[in-house]
Write a protein that holds these residues in place. Sequence first.
Motif, short mmCIF file in Angstrom:
data_model
loop_
_atom_site.label_atom_id
_atom_site.label_comp_id
_atom_site.label_asym_id
_atom_site.label_seq_id
_atom_site.Cartn_x
_atom_site.Cartn_y
_atom_site.Cartn_z
N TRP A 50 0.89 -1.26 -0.11
CA TRP A 50 0.10 -0.16 -0.27
C TRP A 50 0.82 1.30 0.12
O TRP A 50 0.39 2.19 -0.68
CB TRP A 50 -1.01 0.01 1.13
CG TRP A 50 -2.01 -1.06 1.10
CD1 TRP A 50 -2.08 -2.37 1.76
CD2 TRP A 50 -3.07 -0.92 0.26
NE1 TRP A 50 -3.13 -2.87 1.34
CE2 TRP A 50 -3.81 -2.17 0.41
CE3 TRP A 50 -3.50 -0.25 -0.51
CZ2 TRP A 50 -5.04 -2.56 -0.14
CZ3 TRP A 50 -4.85 -0.18 -1.21
CH2 TRP A 50 -5.68 -1.50 -0.98
N GLU A 51 1.90 1.13 0.54
CA GLU A 51 2.92 2.46 0.75
C GLU A 51 3.87 2.55 -0.55
O GLU A 51 4.33 3.71 -0.83
CB GLU A 51 3.36 2.40 2.12
CG GLU A 51 2.55 2.65 3.19
CD GLU A 51 3.15 2.71 4.68
OE1 GLU A 51 4.45 2.71 4.68
OE2 GLU A 51 2.57 2.98 5.72
N LYS A 52 4.16 1.40 -1.01
CA LYS A 52 5.21 1.63 -2.12
C LYS A 52 4.77 0.86 -3.46
O LYS A 52 5.19 1.64 -4.64
CB LYS A 52 6.57 0.95 -1.60
CG LYS A 52 7.23 1.53 -0.41
CD LYS A 52 8.65 0.83 -0.02
CE LYS A 52 9.24 1.33 1.20
NZ LYS A 52 10.37 0.83 1.88
N GLU A 53 4.57 -0.60 -3.54
CA GLU A 53 4.21 -1.22 -4.73
C GLU A 53 3.05 -0.47 -5.46
O GLU A 53 3.04 -0.43 -6.71
CB GLU A 53 4.08 -2.73 -4.27
CG GLU A 53 5.33 -3.28 -3.88
CD GLU A 53 4.96 -4.63 -3.03
OE1 GLU A 53 3.70 -5.07 -3.54
OE2 GLU A 53 5.87 -5.15 -2.52
N SER A 58 1.16 2.71 -10.09
CA SER A 58 0.11 3.83 -10.59
C SER A 58 0.46 5.04 -10.98
O SER A 58 0.04 6.04 -11.06
CB SER A 58 -1.03 3.81 -9.48
OG SER A 58 -0.40 4.57 -8.24
N GLY A 59 1.88 5.08 -10.92
CA GLY A 59 2.45 6.34 -11.23
C GLY A 59 2.15 7.37 -10.15
O GLY A 59 2.25 8.67 -10.35
N GLY A 60 2.35 6.92 -9.02
CA GLY A 60 2.08 7.72 -7.74
C GLY A 60 0.50 8.18 -7.57
O GLY A 60 0.13 9.06 -6.64
N LYS A 260 -5.05 -6.33 -11.40
CA LYS A 260 -3.58 -6.97 -11.55
C LYS A 260 -2.68 -6.81 -10.31
O LYS A 260 -2.13 -7.74 -10.01
CB LYS A 260 -2.97 -5.97 -12.59
CG LYS A 260 -3.91 -6.26 -13.96
CD LYS A 260 -3.35 -5.56 -15.14
CE LYS A 260 -4.07 -5.47 -16.58
NZ LYS A 260 -3.64 -4.63 -17.69
N GLU A 261 -2.77 -5.65 -9.70
CA GLU A 261 -1.73 -5.57 -8.58
C GLU A 261 -2.20 -6.40 -7.28
O GLU A 261 -1.28 -7.17 -6.72
CB GLU A 261 -1.75 -4.04 -8.18
CG GLU A 261 -1.22 -3.11 -9.21
CD GLU A 261 0.30 -3.50 -9.59
OE1 GLU A 261 0.94 -3.83 -8.59
OE2 GLU A 261 0.55 -3.66 -10.91
N MET A 262 -3.41 -6.65 -7.31
CA MET A 262 -4.13 -7.60 -6.17
C MET A 262 -3.63 -9.04 -6.55
O MET A 262 -3.33 -9.99 -5.47
CB MET A 262 -5.43 -7.51 -5.98
CG MET A 262 -5.80 -6.29 -4.87
SD MET A 262 -5.34 -6.74 -3.33
CE MET A 262 -5.60 -5.36 -2.52
#
Length: 352
Positions: A50-53, A58-60, A260-262
């Motif tokens: 949640w804090e980095k990946e 998502s480009g921030g 996708k990230e999950m």
Amino acid sequence: MKRLMGAAAAAAVLFGGMAAHAQAIDQKKFNVVGTWNFLTNWKVLEVPFWEKELPAASGGKLSGNIKSVTELNLKGTEVLRLLKTGVYDFAAALPIYVDDGAAIVEAVDIAGVARTFKMSRDIIDAWMPEMQKVMRERHGAYVLGTFTWPEQNFYCRGDIASVEDLKGKKIRVQGASQADLVKGFGGSAVTIPFGEVVPALEKGVVDCGITGTMPAYKAKWHEVTSTLFRLPVGFTASVWVVGTKTWDKLSPATQDLMKKEMVKLSDKSWKTVEEETEDGVACTTGQGKSKCTAGPPGKLKLVLPSKADLAARDKVLNDVVLPAWAARCGAECAQKWTETIGKQYGLVAKAK
């Protein structure tokens, strides 16, 4: 010149499309409830995601303000209630956190069924349509990913040599099917929040407790027990859910990215926790197939189940646990489980 202009035009279309896609990602900082802040899932998987990946992917634009259930001092069932009202956007939810529709969700982690991490993940994947239905209709949530915990075993005061020694013992359990398993062994099931188990063991309120191998070490169960009876009970397969109030407002591009990230987080979670199981055995006993890397190892007596113990577990599963679960879930639910999952492993869930 014409070729150069054509190439330039094509490039403009390409990068314009990429920019449009990037702009389609919502700018959002989600409010997230995670698991216990002293365990591996939180430190190695949840906080980095949640804090980095997620911000990197998502480009921030996407990130999470994640709080542990420990820090929030929430009871498990409160997590889904707060998600439904929109107080939180995402939450890590264990089967024992579910009250409405509990038996349907419990189907993914019936005590004594799963024998390996792969089997546990196959079961939760196979039952996902039923999980999604319950989560959306009753809890206003949508399952986006799965995760697990290390192999669940018995940690006891005094000597435990076999399942016969569990008779008459007061044993802390996580949920209904674990309680049925314990009762089938002749013990008394006691429900105590995870954070309160150590003093309960220390004071003799309970004689044993069931939990994962590394969570037992990090929660210091090895300091108040004597024996690790490594009879596998399950893996506590769990889910990441998002509130539909949040999910339905996200753009399609944001939803696609989150899915996708999950999936990546789920794959990483199952791999990491499976690898940690043997480390947990080493950390609580000073024995096993690996070395403890989390700190000074404990000195619990490691007792491996005999063939007779495994046979006793299977008998209780078929004679007590599955019939009791089938009664809670209902005939239609039990039949669907038998057809979807049971037939793959030679199991039948039917109320007596």
